[in-house]
Design a protein around this motif. Structure first.
Motif, PDB file in Angstrom:
ATOM      1  N   ARG A 113       0.826  -1.213   0.000  1.00 37.99           N
ATOM      2  CA  ARG A 113       0.000   0.000   0.000  1.00 37.99           C
ATOM      3  C   ARG A 113       0.855   1.255   0.000  1.00 37.99           C
ATOM      4  N   LYS A 114       1.914   1.264   0.816  1.00 36.81           N
ATOM      5  CA  LYS A 114       2.774   2.435   0.881  1.00 36.81           C
ATOM      6  C   LYS A 114       3.565   2.636  -0.411  1.00 36.81           C
ATOM      7  N   ALA A 115       3.942   1.541  -1.048  1.00 35.01           N
ATOM      8  CA  ALA A 115       4.640   1.655  -2.332  1.00 35.01           C
ATOM      9  C   ALA A 115       3.722   2.269  -3.382  1.00 35.01           C
ATOM     10  N   ALA A 116       2.450   1.840  -3.372  1.00 31.63           N
ATOM     11  CA  ALA A 116       1.485   2.401  -4.319  1.00 31.63           C
ATOM     12  C   ALA A 116       1.255   3.885  -4.045  1.00 31.63           C
ATOM     13  N   GLU A 117       1.146   4.255  -2.771  1.00 33.94           N
ATOM     14  CA  GLU A 117       0.959   5.659  -2.409  1.00 33.94           C
ATOM     15  C   GLU A 117       2.162   6.489  -2.836  1.00 33.94           C
ATOM     16  N   TYR A 118       3.336   5.913  -2.674  1.00 33.97           N
ATOM     17  CA  TYR A 118       4.563   6.603  -3.078  1.00 33.97           C
ATOM     18  C   TYR A 118       4.520   6.908  -4.581  1.00 33.97           C
ATOM     19  N   MET A 119       4.106   5.926  -5.370  1.00 41.39           N
ATOM     20  CA  MET A 119       4.041   6.141  -6.813  1.00 41.39           C
ATOM     21  C   MET A 119       2.956   7.142  -7.184  1.00 41.39           C
ATOM     22  N   LYS A 120       1.821   7.113  -6.481  1.00 35.66           N
ATOM     23  CA  LYS A 120       0.767   8.084  -6.740  1.00 35.66           C
ATOM     24  C   LYS A 120       1.255   9.499  -6.502  1.00 35.66           C
ATOM     25  N   ASP A 121       1.983   9.688  -5.408  1.00 36.12           N
ATOM     26  CA  ASP A 121       2.441  11.020  -5.034  1.00 36.12           C
ATOM     27  C   ASP A 121       3.523  11.553  -5.948  1.00 36.12           C
ATOM     28  N   ARG A 122       4.156  10.679  -6.721  1.00 32.39           N
ATOM     29  CA  ARG A 122       5.283  11.099  -7.561  1.00 32.39           C
ATOM     30  C   ARG A 122       5.026  10.884  -9.048  1.00 32.39           C
ATOM     31  N   LEU A 123       3.767  10.835  -9.411  1.00 34.81           N
ATOM     32  CA  LEU A 123       3.435  10.747 -10.825  1.00 34.81           C
ATOM     33  C   LEU A 123       3.860  12.027 -11.536  1.00 34.81           C
ATOM     34  N   ASP A 124       4.444  11.886 -12.698  1.00 29.86           N
ATOM     35  CA  ASP A 124       4.746  13.043 -13.528  1.00 29.86           C
ATOM     36  C   ASP A 124       4.602  12.658 -14.985  1.00 29.86           C
ATOM     37  N   VAL A 125       4.815  13.618 -15.861  1.00 33.42           N
ATOM     38  CA  VAL A 125       4.599  13.389 -17.291  1.00 33.42           C
ATOM     39  C   VAL A 125       5.474  12.260 -17.815  1.00 33.42           C
ATOM     40  N   SER A 126       6.677  12.129 -17.284  1.00 30.92           N
ATOM     41  CA  SER A 126       7.615  11.150 -17.818  1.00 30.92           C
ATOM     42  C   SER A 126       7.361   9.725 -17.349  1.00 30.92           C
ATOM     43  N   ASN A 127       6.688   9.543 -16.201  1.00 27.06           N
ATOM     44  CA  ASN A 127       6.546   8.178 -15.668  1.00 27.06           C
ATOM     45  C   ASN A 127       5.113   7.666 -15.590  1.00 27.06           C
ATOM     46  N   CYS A 128       4.124   8.530 -15.812  1.00 22.49           N
ATOM     47  CA  CYS A 128       2.734   8.121 -15.556  1.00 22.49           C
ATOM     48  C   CYS A 128       2.265   6.983 -16.460  1.00 22.49           C
ATOM     49  N   VAL A 129       2.748   6.936 -17.707  1.00 21.16           N
ATOM     50  CA  VAL A 129       2.337   5.849 -18.605  1.00 21.16           C
ATOM     51  C   VAL A 129       2.894   4.514 -18.116  1.00 21.16           C
ATOM     52  N   ASP A 130       4.159   4.514 -17.719  1.00 20.65           N
ATOM     53  CA  ASP A 130       4.763   3.277 -17.208  1.00 20.65           C
ATOM     54  C   ASP A 130       4.074   2.824 -15.923  1.00 20.65           C
ATOM     55  N   ASP A 136      -1.821  -1.727 -13.985  1.00 21.07           N
ATOM     56  CA  ASP A 136      -2.788  -2.583 -14.674  1.00 21.07           C
ATOM     57  C   ASP A 136      -2.349  -4.045 -14.614  1.00 21.07           C
ATOM     58  N   MET A 137      -1.053  -4.285 -14.743  1.00 24.90           N
ATOM     59  CA  MET A 137      -0.527  -5.647 -14.651  1.00 24.90           C
ATOM     60  C   MET A 137      -0.800  -6.252 -13.267  1.00 24.90           C
ATOM     61  N   LEU A 138      -0.688  -5.414 -12.213  1.00 25.32           N
ATOM     62  CA  LEU A 138      -0.940  -5.893 -10.851  1.00 25.32           C
ATOM     63  C   LEU A 138      -2.405  -5.847 -10.466  1.00 25.32           C
ATOM     64  N   ALA A 139      -3.241  -5.301 -11.369  1.00 23.87           N
ATOM     65  CA  ALA A 139      -4.671  -5.155 -11.091  1.00 23.87           C
ATOM     66  C   ALA A 139      -4.907  -4.287  -9.848  1.00 23.87           C
ATOM     67  N   ASP A 140      -4.062  -3.264  -9.677  1.00 21.19           N
ATOM     68  CA  ASP A 140      -4.231  -2.314  -8.571  1.00 21.19           C
ATOM     69  C   ASP A 140      -5.150  -1.194  -9.063  1.00 21.19           C
ATOM     70  N   CYS A 141      -6.428  -1.317  -8.769  1.00 22.73           N
ATOM     71  CA  CYS A 141      -7.433  -0.393  -9.319  1.00 22.73           C
ATOM     72  C   CYS A 141      -7.182   1.046  -8.885  1.00 22.73           C
ATOM     73  N   LYS A 148      -4.420   7.212 -14.539  1.00 27.46           N
ATOM     74  CA  LYS A 148      -5.252   7.734 -15.627  1.00 27.46           C
ATOM     75  C   LYS A 148      -5.652   9.179 -15.366  1.00 27.46           C
ATOM     76  N   ARG A 149      -5.970   9.469 -14.110  1.00 29.27           N
ATOM     77  CA  ARG A 149      -6.387  10.839 -13.788  1.00 29.27           C
ATOM     78  C   ARG A 149      -5.225  11.802 -13.970  1.00 29.27           C
ATOM     79  N   TYR A 150      -4.043  11.376 -13.583  1.00 35.33           N
ATOM     80  CA  TYR A 150      -2.894  12.251 -13.794  1.00 35.33           C
ATOM     81  C   TYR A 150      -2.642  12.435 -15.291  1.00 35.33           C
ATOM     82  N   MET A 151      -2.740  11.358 -16.058  1.00 34.68           N
ATOM     83  CA  MET A 151      -2.541  11.468 -17.496  1.00 34.68           C
ATOM     84  C   MET A 151      -3.587  12.396 -18.112  1.00 34.68           C
ATOM     85  N   ALA A 152      -4.802  12.349 -17.605  1.00 38.41           N
ATOM     86  CA  ALA A 152      -5.842  13.257 -18.083  1.00 38.41           C
ATOM     87  C   ALA A 152      -5.495  14.704 -17.752  1.00 38.41           C
ATOM     88  N   SER A 153      -4.889  14.921 -16.573  1.00 34.64           N
ATOM     89  CA  SER A 153      -4.579  16.282 -16.133  1.00 34.64           C
ATOM     90  C   SER A 153      -3.462  16.919 -16.950  1.00 34.64           C
TER      91      SER A 153
END
Length: 631
Positions: A113-130, A136-141, A148-153
């Protein structure tokens, strides 16, 4: 007796961790990528259902002293074991995905959970697609939707990233179907889809008809419709577009006035990290979130023609030491998420620098230890470079504006211009009345400036600099008394907002028993005069209180998304309670005395010009009357 040893659990864990380090009393060794990890089965089973099942369900591993763990990296296993024995999770940024994958496999929920939160907090243009493809591979909804929301933003920028064309069809289709895409036109969405197809046209052309179901035909230009049809002819596919006629969120922004304050004198704790946004069409207030721990930011925010907001970091007071810590931080605003995202830090730490946009670059002027250096930011590559410093050290009280190809620096110590083509500073004329706290705007090819903080009781006037003649002059005929003042432009018109606090028994007062009044004057360029809007309607809550809680306020006009903004809790009761009663008093014709030292019958005569005179001097008449006095 019933006594609890508060340090017992930590002591036990610490001793067990030390035993692990010495391989003492351990009863199993985990083999991971050639590394051996001596462990205690009880610790593993208590932290991981995966190990608990392994050690209690009759599997062969129950009797084995050495167990090989597959699909987990050695670094990730070390990280998870450290957490199991200490309760502390530490990992390097480049190991987060590996740790999250290992945590999922070993069912260590907290770490995952903390790893996922870490990635959420550090999304940027260069890494959000990866991150999206990984989630999606881990099925972490949750992480999938956050990505997706960051990519939309940041859709227009994300669509240009090399990783964008690596998206699988299902993820791309779901992204293109979103209403909240921050894009300037539907054509940008179409071009992103075509870019994805053209990356591997032999395999992907067959999917273009599928992608068309996410594209909004009524909003696509004829040229791109023809291009899509020409590609689909070779596949014998029928074109079925989305039947939605709703514009994407980025296309339906509302022009708001954003008031940014500095040197806050009266702070509401709930709104410390907010900037006021005012909707001229409805009179409603909204709150734009600001980064925490920034004491002052009015000069250090700028907006680009594309409505991108940038902010330079400011002074932070350490709660631990009480000392001031100058920052190099730099942020860009995310309209959809109402957050500020870090960008490349400035070269020099600066305190309340002058931040301006000019022809593709952001300039940070002054605010450093020498109060004279400057630097330039390139948004296209997220980099800062130094530019020539000011010729002399300057006062910490100054303002910076842009006009044509130049940046203008205004202070009581002198005024300078920086020509961005020649890359050099030049001295310009000093103001005829030096200002301690200058605040300026550009309007119709000239610079207008006022001393925005006159709490000492002196009067002030609006001064105008004409770059053609190189001279300053006074605008209008009068000096004004006020506590704070703000110059602003809106709808091709310039306004002067002055705030004054005092006792007034006719109106409701604030919690300190004083009455805060706001006077609004509209500039008439044809007559070089300031026309007072609805003089009897001085009291305008809650904007007056907001402006008066700061020693300096800057106003920016920005196209924003009201539904993505917050609201100002501290002003809610006033706006719908006391403020309502005050608005009623406006309509009943209540009035107060002028706050201008020479507001006499002569000025009244000047202000009572015909409607034709008013309209001839302003592009928008009394639009601000509706702006400030609507419910």
């Amino acid at each position: 007796m019933d006594v609890t040893n508060e340090v017992h659990s930590n002591s036990v864990l610490r001793e067990l961790n030390e035993q692990r380090g010495r391989a003492e009393l351990t009863d199993v060794v985990l083999e991971v990528e050639g590394r051996s990890f001596p462990c205690h089965r009880a610790i593993l089973a208590s932290c991981s259902p995966y190990f608990r099942t392994m050690f209690t369900s009759g599997y062969a591993e129950v009797k084995q002293e050495r167990i090989s763990i597959q699909d987990v990296s050695g670094v990730a296993m070390a990280t998870i074991l450290d957490y199991a024995y200490t309760g502390r999770l530490q990992m390097e940024p480049d190991q987060v995905q590996a740790v999250m994958s290992a945590a999922r496999l070993l069912q260590v929920d907290f770490v995952g959970r903390k790893a996922a939160e870490y990635m959420k907090d550090r999304l940027d243009v260069s890494n959000c697609v990866d991150v999206l493809m990984y989630a999606d591979m881990l099925a972490d909804c949750g992480l999938v939707e956050a990505s997706k929301r960051y990519m939309a933003s940041r859709f227009d920028q994300v669509a240009l990233q090399p990783s964008f064309v690596q998206l699988p069809l299902n993820l791309l289709q779901s992204l293109l179907g979103r209403d909240d895409l921050m894009t300037n036109s539907e054509d940008n969405v179409v071009q992103a889809a075509l870019r994805w197809v053209d990356f591997n046209q032999e395999e992907r052309l067959q999917h273009l008809s599928t992608l068309c179901k996410s594209l909004r035909w009524s909003l696509i230009s004829t040229k791109l419709c023809v291009e899509i049809e020409s590609k689909l002819l070779s596949t014998d596919s029928n074109i079925v577009y989305s039947n939605s006629t709703t514009q994407r969120l980025g296309q339906v922004r509302t022009e708001l006035q954003v008031f940014l304050r500095a040197g806050i004198l009266e702070q509401y704790s709930d709104d410390e990290c907010s900037a006021l946004c005012y909707d001229p069409s409805t009179g409603r207030l909204y709150a734009m979130n600001m980064p925490e721990k920034l004491d002052s930011f009015s000069r250090s925010v700028t907006v680009t023609p594309d409505n991108e907001l940038y902010m330079a970091g400011d002074i932070v007071t350490s709660r631990e030491t009480g000392m001031d810590d100058r920052q190099k931080k730099f942020y860009q605003y995310n309209h959809l998420l109402n957050t500020w995202e870090p960008r490349c830090g400035m070269i020099a730490p600066r305190y309340s620098c002058g931040l301006v946009y000019l022809k593709g670059y952001i300039y940070a002027i002054g605010g450093d230890d020498t109060t004279e250096t400057a630097e330039r930011y390139d948004p296209s590559c997220d980099e800062w470079t130094s530019i020539p410093p000011l010729p002399h050290p300057m006062s910490s009280e100054f303002c910076v504006v842009t006009l044509d190809d130049s940046i203008y620096f205004i202070s009581k110590d002198g005024c300078y211009s920086f020509n961005t083509i020649e890359n050099k500073w030049s001295k310009i004329a000093d103001m005829f009345q030096p200002t301690e706290h200058p605040q300026a705007v550009t309007y119709r090819g000239s610079i207008y400036c006022i001393d925005c903080n006159e709490r000492c009781g002196d009067s002030s006037c609006v001064q105008m600099y004409n770059p053609t003649t190189g001279e300053w002059k006074m605008t209008g005929k009068y000096y004004y008394f006020f506590d704070t003042a703000t110059l602003m432009t809106y709808a091709k018109t310039m306004y002067l907002l002055t705030v004054h606090s005092g006792d007034d028994k006719e109106f409701d007062t604030d919690q300190n028993g004083s009455c805060t009044t706001l006077d609004i004057r509209q500039y008439q360029p044809n007559t070089d005069s300031w026309w007072s809007l609805v003089k009897e309607c001085r009291q305008v809550p809650p904007l007056a209180w907001w402006l008066n809680s700061s020693s300096r306020t800057k106003c920016l006009t920005v196209r924003m998304i009201p539904m993505c903004l917050g609201y100002l809790k501290a002003y809610e009761s006033d706006y719908y309670g006391v403020g309502r009663r005050r608005n009623e008093s406006y309509r009943s014709g209540s009035s107060d005395d002028s706050d201008t030292d020479t507001l006499s019958d002569q000025e009244d005569s000047d202000e009572d010009n015909s409607d034709q005179d008013r309209l001839s001097g302003s592009d928008d008449g009394d639009i601000m009357e509706d702006f400030y006095y609507s419910d």
